[in-house]
Every structure is written in C-alpha cells, then in structure tokens.
Design an enzyme around this catalytic site. Structure first.
Site, PDB file in Angstrom:
ATOM      1  N   GLU A  80     -32.036 -64.168  22.142  1.00 49.19           N
ATOM      2  CA  GLU A  80     -33.131 -63.234  21.886  1.00 49.19           C
ATOM      3  C   GLU A  80     -34.154 -63.756  20.863  1.00 49.19           C
ATOM      4  O   GLU A  80     -34.828 -62.978  20.195  1.00 49.19           O
ATOM      5  CB  GLU A  80     -32.573 -61.894  21.417  1.00 49.19           C
ATOM      6  CG  GLU A  80     -31.798 -61.159  22.497  1.00 49.19           C
ATOM      7  CD  GLU A  80     -31.519 -59.732  22.108  1.00 49.19           C
ATOM      8  OE1 GLU A  80     -32.072 -58.823  22.752  1.00 49.19           O
ATOM      9  OE2 GLU A  80     -30.750 -59.511  21.135  1.00 49.19           O
ATOM     10  N   HIS A  99     -33.586 -58.586  13.404  1.00 52.07           N
ATOM     11  CA  HIS A  99     -33.100 -57.804  14.553  1.00 52.07           C
ATOM     12  C   HIS A  99     -31.632 -57.495  14.332  1.00 52.07           C
ATOM     13  O   HIS A  99     -30.843 -58.389  14.003  1.00 52.07           O
ATOM     14  CB  HIS A  99     -33.264 -58.566  15.860  1.00 52.07           C
ATOM     15  CG  HIS A  99     -32.564 -57.903  17.008  1.00 52.07           C
ATOM     16  ND1 HIS A  99     -32.908 -56.648  17.460  1.00 52.07           N
ATOM     17  CD2 HIS A  99     -31.514 -58.309  17.766  1.00 52.07           C
ATOM     18  CE1 HIS A  99     -32.109 -56.307  18.454  1.00 52.07           C
ATOM     19  NE2 HIS A  99     -31.247 -57.291  18.658  1.00 52.07           N
ATOM     20  N   HIS A 101     -28.156 -54.435  15.139  1.00 53.66           N
ATOM     21  CA  HIS A 101     -27.567 -53.319  15.884  1.00 53.66           C
ATOM     22  C   HIS A 101     -26.913 -52.358  14.897  1.00 53.66           C
ATOM     23  O   HIS A 101     -25.836 -51.836  15.158  1.00 53.66           O
ATOM     24  CB  HIS A 101     -26.534 -53.831  16.883  1.00 53.66           C
ATOM     25  CG  HIS A 101     -26.983 -55.012  17.685  1.00 53.66           C
ATOM     26  ND1 HIS A 101     -26.153 -56.087  17.963  1.00 53.66           N
ATOM     27  CD2 HIS A 101     -28.181 -55.304  18.245  1.00 53.66           C
ATOM     28  CE1 HIS A 101     -26.819 -56.980  18.670  1.00 53.66           C
ATOM     29  NE2 HIS A 101     -28.053 -56.540  18.847  1.00 53.66           N
ATOM     30  N   HIS A 169     -29.781 -50.447  22.153  1.00 48.30           N
ATOM     31  CA  HIS A 169     -29.676 -51.839  21.710  1.00 48.30           C
ATOM     32  C   HIS A 169     -29.650 -51.959  20.191  1.00 48.30           C
ATOM     33  O   HIS A 169     -28.737 -52.547  19.635  1.00 48.30           O
ATOM     34  CB  HIS A 169     -30.857 -52.630  22.301  1.00 48.30           C
ATOM     35  CG  HIS A 169     -30.797 -54.101  22.070  1.00 48.30           C
ATOM     36  ND1 HIS A 169     -31.612 -54.986  22.723  1.00 48.30           N
ATOM     37  CD2 HIS A 169     -30.039 -54.861  21.249  1.00 48.30           C
ATOM     38  CE1 HIS A 169     -31.350 -56.229  22.324  1.00 48.30           C
ATOM     39  NE2 HIS A 169     -30.393 -56.176  21.420  1.00 48.30           N
TER      40      HIS A 169
END
Length: 234
Positions: A80, A99, A101, A169
C-alpha cells in the site's frame, strides 16, 4: 540530497516513528509511516514491508511519487505504498503520512460517522475527518490501496483534511513533519475512544471550528514534548 539514498538522520527518526506508533497502540504487525526526503519533495522515505516494531535503519528506502523504489531496497516494498505516493503528489505541504488500523477508529469508518474533535488535543480534526469508500472506485475488493489509481482516489477523499477514514480498513493521517503526523495518528486513536464513549452517554459538545484551530495551533508548538516522552518510553 540524493534521490536514492535516505538522509541518515531522518531515517533514524523514521525508525523511531515506527516504534513509537507501535508502543502507542496505533499500529501492530501492520501499518506504515513515511516522510519526505529533505530538499527533494518528489522523494519520500519508507521502510520495506516489515512489522513497524521491527523496522531498522537498513530497511528504509527512497520512493518516488509513482510509489516505486528509486534504489535498491532490502526486501519487498509495502503493497500500500501508493497511499503515501499519491497523497504526497496531491498535497505538497504534507511532509509525513501514517496509515494504520487503530481499533477505536474502525467503528467510525464502517458506520460513516465522522471523527470530530471532542477535546483540545485533537483540534487538528477541525470540522471532522474525511471518509473514503473504496467501492466507489474498485467495486468489491480486498480493501487494500494496491495501485496508483486507488491511492489517487484516497488522496481526493482526504482533500485538505488531516485524517481520512477508510471503510472496513483503517485511517490515514498526514502532518507537516514526521513528529506532527505521529502526534496526529496517536490522538486520532485517543479521540475515537473518547468520542465513542461520549456518544454512548448522550449529546456531545464538540469543539467549534475556531476552538479546534486555536487548540491545534497551541498543541503544534508542544509536539517535541510528547515526542521526547514517547521516545523515552521505548
């Protein structure tokens, strides 16, 4: 500064950022953080694909705005990485991207609820988080940002916000420095927990846009204080 060799001091800071985010519960075996190379806005530093807590300086490589490595890296790149490349392409003022989760954020993304600032430490959320629905671009998918096109769609959804929620996500947070982005990622998770608890109790009084802006400006001047503590705790 070379386009293929990470600035050593910044690479060491990026290692610290990975470990701080793990220690603060923002990332676990997954998630990633990047930072622009000083003096070259078309280059950013990112680890090879590795659990954040295990990242070492040798894992850090240089990447271009197409998301591809600009020199040799020690292993596979993150799938990603296009989250980072396309946000840097769209937002020249952004210097770092996280980024994750982080678990308290996930419910907001899957219900369409915006994260809104409930206390002064999260003033950077302003009038609320952005929301990305990957089905609008990819239909049914594995929800991963695995191409430049999906990264571009995510960056468009982020707009000029500090945080974008990714349905099913996680989230992506941006900042004006590596320390700034890490601070925002940590307090995005904290705010999510507080906001959910407050919503369960009753009507929530959120910060106004003016309050949020003033609080963000005050806190931005204090980020080194938090960074020093988080580094000390490693």
């Amino acid at each position: 500064m070379s386009a293929t060799t990470p600035a050593p001091a910044l690479a060491r800071q990026l290692v610290l950022a990975n470990r701080i985010l793990y220690a603060r519960g923002v990332v676990d075996g997954f998630g990633h953080v990047s930072v622009r190379q000083p003096g070259n806005e078309a280059v950013f530093l990112l680890s090879r694909s590795r659990a954040p807590a295990l990242v070492e300086e040798a894992d850090i490589g240089c990447y271009g705005l197409d998301g591809e490595p600009l020199g040799a890296i020690t292993g596979k790149p993150y799938l990603e990485r296009f989250i980072h490349s396309e946000i840097y392409r769209a937002r020249p003022e952004v210097m770092a991207v996280v980024h994750s989760h982080s678990p308290r954020v996930i419910p907001f993304g899957i219900t369409g609820q915006r994260l809104r600032p409930v206390f002064h430490m999260s003033g950077f959320l302003g009038s609320g988080s952005a929301h990305f629905e990957i089905r609008d671009t990819a239909g049914d998918s594995d929800l991963l940002i695995r191409s430049p096109a999906l990264g571009k769609a995510l960056a468009a959804s982020l707009g000029d916000c500090a945080c974008v929620l990714m349905r099913g996500h996680g989230s992506t947070v941006v900042g004006g420095s590596l320390e700034h982005a890490v601070y925002r990622a940590v307090y995005t998770e904290v705010n999510a927990g507080l906001q959910a608890a407050a919503m369960a109790l009753g009507t929530v009084t959120y910060l106004t846009d003016t309050e949020a802006g003033l609080a963000a400006a005050a806190n931005d001047a204090q980020i080194p204080r938090a960074w020093a503590l988080w580094q000390h705790e490693l």
